[in-house]
Design a protein around this motif. Sequence first.
Motif, mmCIF file in Angstrom:
data_model
loop_
_atom_site.group_PDB
_atom_site.id
_atom_site.type_symbol
_atom_site.label_atom_id
_atom_site.label_comp_id
_atom_site.label_asym_id
_atom_site.label_seq_id
_atom_site.Cartn_x
_atom_site.Cartn_y
_atom_site.Cartn_z
ATOM 1 N N GLU A 86 0.842 -1.198 0.000
ATOM 2 C CA GLU A 86 0.000 0.000 0.000
ATOM 3 C C GLU A 86 0.886 1.261 0.000
ATOM 4 O OE1 GLU A 86 -1.240 2.352 2.460
ATOM 5 O OE2 GLU A 86 -2.892 2.929 1.120
ATOM 6 N N ALA A 87 1.949 1.230 0.818
ATOM 7 C CA ALA A 87 2.852 2.397 0.887
ATOM 8 C C ALA A 87 3.528 2.652 -0.452
ATOM 9 C CB ALA A 87 3.905 2.171 1.976
ATOM 10 N N MET A 88 3.739 1.603 -1.228
ATOM 11 C CA MET A 88 4.427 1.752 -2.524
ATOM 12 C C MET A 88 3.429 2.046 -3.658
ATOM 13 S SD MET A 88 7.725 0.789 -1.811
ATOM 14 C CE MET A 88 8.546 -0.102 -0.505
ATOM 15 N N GLY A 89 2.142 2.173 -3.320
ATOM 16 C CA GLY A 89 1.162 2.568 -4.331
ATOM 17 C C GLY A 89 0.531 1.416 -5.092
ATOM 18 N N ALA A 90 0.677 0.185 -4.578
ATOM 19 C CA ALA A 90 0.029 -0.970 -5.229
ATOM 20 C C ALA A 90 -1.333 -1.223 -4.578
ATOM 21 C CB ALA A 90 0.914 -2.205 -5.089
ATOM 22 N N LYS A 91 -2.172 -2.008 -5.252
ATOM 23 C CA LYS A 91 -3.448 -2.422 -4.671
ATOM 24 C C LYS A 91 -3.258 -3.826 -4.110
ATOM 25 C CE LYS A 91 -6.786 0.514 -6.720
ATOM 26 N NZ LYS A 91 -6.258 1.525 -5.815
ATOM 27 N N VAL A 92 -4.041 -4.165 -3.052
ATOM 28 C CA VAL A 92 -3.799 -5.425 -2.348
ATOM 29 C C VAL A 92 -5.087 -6.197 -2.140
ATOM 30 C CG1 VAL A 92 -2.915 -6.465 -0.221
ATOM 31 C CG2 VAL A 92 -1.878 -4.364 -1.089
ATOM 32 N N ALA A 93 -5.046 -7.478 -2.503
ATOM 33 C CA ALA A 93 -6.093 -8.427 -2.119
ATOM 34 C C ALA A 93 -5.444 -9.451 -1.198
ATOM 35 C CB ALA A 93 -6.663 -9.117 -3.358
ATOM 36 N N CYS B 8 -10.202 -10.712 8.264
ATOM 37 C CA CYS B 8 -10.359 -9.942 7.017
ATOM 38 C C CYS B 8 -10.540 -8.458 7.329
ATOM 39 C CB CYS B 8 -11.566 -10.462 6.218
ATOM 40 S SG CYS B 8 -11.239 -12.044 5.405
ATOM 41 N N ALA B 9 -11.330 -8.150 8.382
ATOM 42 C CA ALA B 9 -11.540 -6.744 8.760
ATOM 43 C C ALA B 9 -10.213 -6.115 9.180
ATOM 44 C CB ALA B 9 -12.573 -6.662 9.885
ATOM 45 N N SER B 10 -9.388 -6.867 9.926
ATOM 46 C CA SER B 10 -8.073 -6.328 10.338
ATOM 47 C C SER B 10 -7.216 -6.033 9.114
ATOM 48 C CB SER B 10 -7.337 -7.328 11.233
ATOM 49 O OG SER B 10 -8.089 -7.613 12.373
ATOM 50 N N CYS B 11 -7.275 -6.917 8.130
ATOM 51 C CA CYS B 11 -6.468 -6.702 6.913
ATOM 52 C C CYS B 11 -6.939 -5.445 6.174
ATOM 53 C CB CYS B 11 -6.564 -7.919 5.991
ATOM 54 S SG CYS B 11 -5.779 -9.389 6.667
ATOM 55 N N ALA C 82 -5.661 -3.294 3.044
ATOM 56 C CA ALA C 82 -6.049 -4.208 1.959
ATOM 57 C C ALA C 82 -7.321 -3.694 1.291
ATOM 58 C CB ALA C 82 -6.274 -5.621 2.498
ATOM 59 N N ASP C 83 -7.352 -3.712 -0.045
ATOM 60 C CA ASP C 83 -8.538 -3.255 -0.782
ATOM 61 C C ASP C 83 -9.607 -4.335 -0.795
ATOM 62 O OD1 ASP C 83 -7.429 -0.640 -2.105
ATOM 63 O OD2 ASP C 83 -5.866 -2.155 -2.282
#
Length: 320
Positions: free
Chosen positions: A159-166, A175-178, A183-184
């Motif tokens: 996320e810090a590097m500007g990518a999207k995350v699953a 999942c809520a913590s992620c 996490a997107d």
Amino acid sequence: MKAIEISEFGSADVLTLTERPQPAPKDGEVLIKVHAAGINRPDIVQRLGKYPPPPGVTDIPGLEVAGEIVESLSEQWQKGDKICALLAGGGYAEYATAPGGQCLPVPDNLDMAQAAALPETIFTVWNNLFKRGALKAGQVALIHGGSSGIGTTAIQMAEAMGAKVAVTAGSDKKCASCRDLGADTAINYKTQDFVEELGENSIDVVLDMIGGDYVPRNLKVLKTDGRHVSIAFMTGAKTEINIPMVMQKRLILTGSTLRPRPVEEKEALRDEILEHVWPHVEKGRVVPVIYKSFPLGQAAEAHLALEGGEHVGKIILQIT
Ligand SMILES: NC(=O)c1ccc[n+]([C@@H]2O[C@H](COP(=O)([O-])OP(=O)(O)OC[C@H]3O[C@@H](n4cnc5c(N)ncnc54)[C@H](OP(=O)(O)O)[C@@H]3O)[C@@H](O)[C@H]2O)c1
């Protein structure tokens, strides 16, 4: 000094508090008075007798520490410096040695327990997700085990590097913590199928610690020119893959281990991490997630907590 030894291979109760001689630093190394040590899944594998220390490395477990340098034979550091370090072993102890090239300064915004939670996951994620997996800003990563020590670091770094995350994780709460960590998309793998949820050809890089039947499913979600990076194989070392799919989508399958690599390679990773990742740690964009801390004498309870699987993030041994 007090240290934890693996008295025999087996369940957590083989971890025994004992007295060992204080280690002596070799040329290029530092002696660290350990304040806190991180616990990692590979420590459990070592305790079970399936991950022996590399030749010449202490049998005391522990792959990362934070503390104060009490003797330096490294030109990079001085007595009194506060550092965290990646180790090949020996972290569950009052004193540990580390090559100077595997140490990083403790950022002002973190305490020693937080700093001890950083090296193993940051080295692993930098090396695998960003170097081998070549994740770039704007691309999408799938990180299995999103709530793990590795996963919570990987989400924040991506996320810090500007990518999207699953991510995948084993409960709605995890999942809520992620999602809270950035996490997107978070998929509860116990109730949802990640291939159906994400769709085929949707992911640029998969960071996989599961192995087994996850691998062919990972290949399905990868886009053309996607990268599949293996860092563990918790459900199986073997799998079957569709070779035409690898060819048609021009997929790259890779992976790595960290512990047995030469000090010079770890130092090169350390230098890249100082340049590309540490600024995010110092600005609080990558924050170690600590689930629970235990005193050194309760290393067995700490392993039981990791094996219990309720944790989100890292479990720490607080030593001084
Ligand atoms: N190659 C390397 O350089 C390297 C370095 C360090 C660590 N590792 C590996 O990386 C992995 C994570 O290490 P860690 O210390 O962060 O351990 P950890 O916190 O115990 O993480 C294990 C994770 O696996 C998840 N998991 C188990 N089965 C799953 C499944 N079927 N689908 C999705 N997730 C699943 C667990 O989530 P749930 O509890 O929700 O099931 C848990 O979050 C370990 O396997 C370790 O050996 C590799």
